[in-house]
Scaffold this motif. Sequence first.
Motif, PDB file in Angstrom:
ATOM      1  N   ALA A 405       1.197  -1.478   0.258  1.00  0.00           N
ATOM      2  CA  ALA A 405       0.100   0.095   0.018  1.00  0.00           C
ATOM      3  C   ALA A 405       0.597   0.950  -0.260  1.00  0.00           C
ATOM      4  N   TYR A 406       0.634   1.965  -0.829  1.00  0.00           N
ATOM      5  CA  TYR A 406       0.826   3.404  -0.973  1.00  0.00           C
ATOM      6  C   TYR A 406       1.166   3.966   0.743  1.00  0.00           C
ATOM      7  N   ALA A 407       0.278   4.236   0.929  1.00  0.00           N
ATOM      8  CA  ALA A 407       0.388   4.843   2.416  1.00  0.00           C
ATOM      9  C   ALA A 407       1.117   4.359   3.140  1.00  0.00           C
ATOM     10  N   SER A 408       1.540   3.536   3.402  1.00  0.00           N
ATOM     11  CA  SER A 408       2.353   2.541   3.586  1.00  0.00           C
ATOM     12  C   SER A 408       4.089   2.946   3.131  1.00  0.00           C
ATOM     13  N   ASN A 409       4.795   2.221   2.230  1.00  0.00           N
ATOM     14  CA  ASN A 409       5.909   2.870   1.675  1.00  0.00           C
ATOM     15  C   ASN A 409       5.307   3.604  -0.048  1.00  0.00           C
ATOM     16  N   ARG A 410       6.312   4.751  -0.026  1.00  0.00           N
ATOM     17  CA  ARG A 410       6.251   5.131  -1.654  1.00  0.00           C
ATOM     18  C   ARG A 410       6.614   4.958  -2.797  1.00  0.00           C
ATOM     19  N   VAL A 411       7.805   3.658  -2.402  1.00  0.00           N
ATOM     20  CA  VAL A 411       8.240   3.058  -3.088  1.00  0.00           C
ATOM     21  C   VAL A 411       7.630   1.706  -3.072  1.00  0.00           C
ATOM     22  N   GLY A 412       7.714   1.211  -2.147  1.00  0.00           N
ATOM     23  CA  GLY A 412       6.838  -0.426  -2.944  1.00  0.00           C
ATOM     24  C   GLY A 412       5.543   0.035  -3.383  1.00  0.00           C
ATOM     25  N   GLY A 413       5.153   0.571  -2.556  1.00  0.00           N
ATOM     26  CA  GLY A 413       3.696   1.509  -3.210  1.00  0.00           C
ATOM     27  C   GLY A 413       3.611   2.196  -4.351  1.00  0.00           C
ATOM     28  N   SER A 414       3.804   2.784  -5.194  1.00  0.00           N
ATOM     29  CA  SER A 414       4.570   3.619  -6.499  1.00  0.00           C
ATOM     30  C   SER A 414       4.669   3.054  -7.729  1.00  0.00           C
ATOM     31  N   LEU A 415       4.139   3.249  -8.760  1.00  0.00           N
ATOM     32  CA  LEU A 415       4.730   2.791  -9.866  1.00  0.00           C
ATOM     33  C   LEU A 415       3.805   3.882 -11.330  1.00  0.00           C
ATOM     34  N   ILE A 416       4.759   3.750 -12.013  1.00  0.00           N
ATOM     35  CA  ILE A 416       4.568   4.917 -13.159  1.00  0.00           C
ATOM     36  C   ILE A 416       4.166   4.024 -14.594  1.00  0.00           C
ATOM     37  N   VAL A 417       3.105   4.666 -15.635  1.00  0.00           N
ATOM     38  CA  VAL A 417       2.616   4.057 -16.185  1.00  0.00           C
ATOM     39  C   VAL A 417       3.117   4.386 -17.777  1.00  0.00           C
ATOM     40  N   VAL A 418       3.385   3.869 -18.515  1.00  0.00           N
ATOM     41  CA  VAL A 418       4.521   4.810 -19.457  1.00  0.00           C
ATOM     42  C   VAL A 418       3.484   3.559 -21.250  1.00  0.00           C
ATOM     43  N   ASP A 419       3.329   4.758 -21.909  1.00  0.00           N
ATOM     44  CA  ASP A 419       2.602   4.375 -23.077  1.00  0.00           C
ATOM     45  C   ASP A 419       4.000   3.833 -24.268  1.00  0.00           C
ATOM     46  N   PRO A 420       3.729   2.297 -24.293  1.00  0.00           N
ATOM     47  CA  PRO A 420       4.315   1.543 -25.244  1.00  0.00           C
ATOM     48  C   PRO A 420       4.914   2.131 -26.145  1.00  0.00           C
ATOM     49  N   THR A 421       3.805   2.425 -27.173  1.00  0.00           N
ATOM     50  CA  THR A 421       3.983   3.230 -28.635  1.00  0.00           C
ATOM     51  C   THR A 421       4.337   4.877 -28.769  1.00  0.00           C
ATOM     52  N   SER A 422       4.282   5.465 -27.715  1.00  0.00           N
ATOM     53  CA  SER A 422       4.948   6.863 -27.774  1.00  0.00           C
ATOM     54  C   SER A 422       6.311   6.921 -27.234  1.00  0.00           C
ATOM     55  N   ASN A 423       6.197   6.396 -25.697  1.00  0.00           N
ATOM     56  CA  ASN A 423       6.594   6.547 -24.990  1.00  0.00           C
ATOM     57  C   ASN A 423       6.471   7.261 -23.650  1.00  0.00           C
ATOM     58  N   ARG A 424       5.872   7.777 -24.060  1.00  0.00           N
ATOM     59  CA  ARG A 424       5.538   8.952 -23.103  1.00  0.00           C
ATOM     60  C   ARG A 424       4.949   8.421 -21.141  1.00  0.00           C
ATOM     61  N   THR A 425       4.660   9.052 -20.847  1.00  0.00           N
ATOM     62  CA  THR A 425       4.707   9.011 -18.789  1.00  0.00           C
ATOM     63  C   THR A 425       2.820   9.568 -18.983  1.00  0.00           C
ATOM     64  N   SER A 426       2.887   7.868 -19.166  1.00  0.00           N
ATOM     65  CA  SER A 426       1.199   7.938 -19.377  1.00  0.00           C
ATOM     66  C   SER A 426       0.750   8.380 -17.780  1.00  0.00           C
ATOM     67  N   GLY A 427       0.929   8.208 -16.920  1.00  0.00           N
ATOM     68  CA  GLY A 427       0.145   7.533 -15.295  1.00  0.00           C
ATOM     69  C   GLY A 427       0.883   7.688 -13.721  1.00  0.00           C
ATOM     70  N   ALA A 428       0.383   7.683 -12.622  1.00  0.00           N
ATOM     71  CA  ALA A 428       0.736   7.469 -11.740  1.00  0.00           C
ATOM     72  C   ALA A 428       0.143   6.446 -10.777  1.00  0.00           C
ATOM     73  N   LEU A 429       0.452   5.415 -10.124  1.00  0.00           N
ATOM     74  CA  LEU A 429      -0.737   4.663  -9.532  1.00  0.00           C
ATOM     75  C   LEU A 429       0.021   4.074  -8.358  1.00  0.00           C
ATOM     76  N   LEU A 430      -0.962   4.437  -7.781  1.00  0.00           N
ATOM     77  CA  LEU A 430      -0.499   4.500  -5.844  1.00  0.00           C
ATOM     78  C   LEU A 430      -1.571   3.394  -5.670  1.00  0.00           C
ATOM     79  N   VAL A 431      -0.609   2.319  -4.856  1.00  0.00           N
ATOM     80  CA  VAL A 431      -1.783   0.942  -4.643  1.00  0.00           C
ATOM     81  C   VAL A 431      -2.465   1.112  -3.605  1.00  0.00           C
ATOM     82  N   ARG A 432      -3.473   1.018  -3.405  1.00  0.00           N
ATOM     83  CA  ARG A 432      -4.290   0.993  -2.374  1.00  0.00           C
ATOM     84  C   ARG A 432      -4.700   0.223  -1.533  1.00  0.00           C
TER      85      ARG A 432
END
Length: 432
Positions: A405-432
């Motif tokens: 859970a992101y609430a307990s740890n930022r490193v283990g609970g966060s991910l970035i989302v990248v579009d495989p076609t454009s290679n753009r950083t598309s979003g930020a995921l915070l594990v619930r």
Amino acid sequence: MSAVLNTLIHDDEVDTQHRALRFLTAGSVDDGKSTLIGRLLYDSRAILADQLDTLERRAAGQPIDLSLLTDGLEAEREQGITIDVAYRYFATKRRKFIIADAPGHEQYTRNMVTAAAGSDAAVVLVDITKLDTTVDEVQLLPQTRRHSLLAHLLRVPSIVFAVNKLDAVAQPGPAFAAVAKALNAFAAQAGISIAAIVPVSALRGDNVTQPLAADWYDGPSLLQVLEGLPGVQEKVEGQLLIPVQYVAREGEGTGNQPRTLWGRIAHGQIKAGDEVQILPSGEKALVAELRRAGETVEQAVAGQSAGLVLDRQLDVSRGDWIVTPGSATPVQSFEATLAWLDTEPALPGRKYWLRHGNRWVQARIAAIEHKVDIHTLAEDPAQQLNVNEIGHVRIEVQAALPVEAYASNRVGGSLIVVDPTSNRTSGALLVR
């Protein structure tokens, strides 16, 4: 005039009880974020003499435009807006500060998310001249709500509201009280804990570094609030978690040369002789030797970078995780809050690349449960997430990840989302 109006204060002059505070400024366009930072730098005498001379020449006898201290890009100066995140540093006798000036324009919300992810505090500016303070319920600007909600979702520990441009209203006391009431109501609805609500005039310098001399406000200045905020401390107690960043092999040749597994400890602590587990393989080993900055040490704790030499050879590479045995279970499906930053919408079933720690893995959005209405904070049904929208999603990954859970740890609970076609950083995921 000396070459530097003020040098950085020596470490021994700074209160050792307070670590450097990383904070961001956020808010709507033209709320005065860059001017506020410029005022903090100017009043704390953290401006180089040549910078000040340049500003004075440009002002040509008029008041200095302090926003130019952070708006460094030519396009920013031409348009009068902040586009990229600008970092500035200053110190007082009590504390050192690292400031991130985040853009206020809606299309640059992704930059604000980047700045918030590593911040100890957020100063959200509210331009009082843009609000109707004569009504019973003051309506906040959408960007004020969006940035506050993003800071809250990104688990920024301390959120401060700075009500700016008090010098431009006829009755600042009642106007500030009305805005503070609206901010408290919004925060209560969103579940946001407010560290402080402070009236300021960044242009004139009122209540920025020195307390405001007014009969309707007897609270601290903005700088006094910042000096007293807690910094984020990594969790030293509890289970070990280290994302492997680099594997170094010592000596010449091949075979049984010792290898050192390097990474920054996300939480917990480690010492020589401890048993650790490597994920995703699940293999276990003992720590034969522990290194920091080229030296052998007995112990390392959260927040420090360390190198581990194991008592036996294991297949470990960048992207693996080192944990306390049995403390983490890799999963292939999890729920998360998704802050979407791409102009192309997030769609269920579409595949993306995710980065978790130092590992890249393919994944797809299995379902979008709902999206958050930033105006009402209601959870509305959604078939997709558009740019700057926030939603609750279920993610399926190709290879199991030890998320927490992101609430307990930022490193283990966060991910970035990248579009495989454009290679753009598309979003930020915070594990619930």
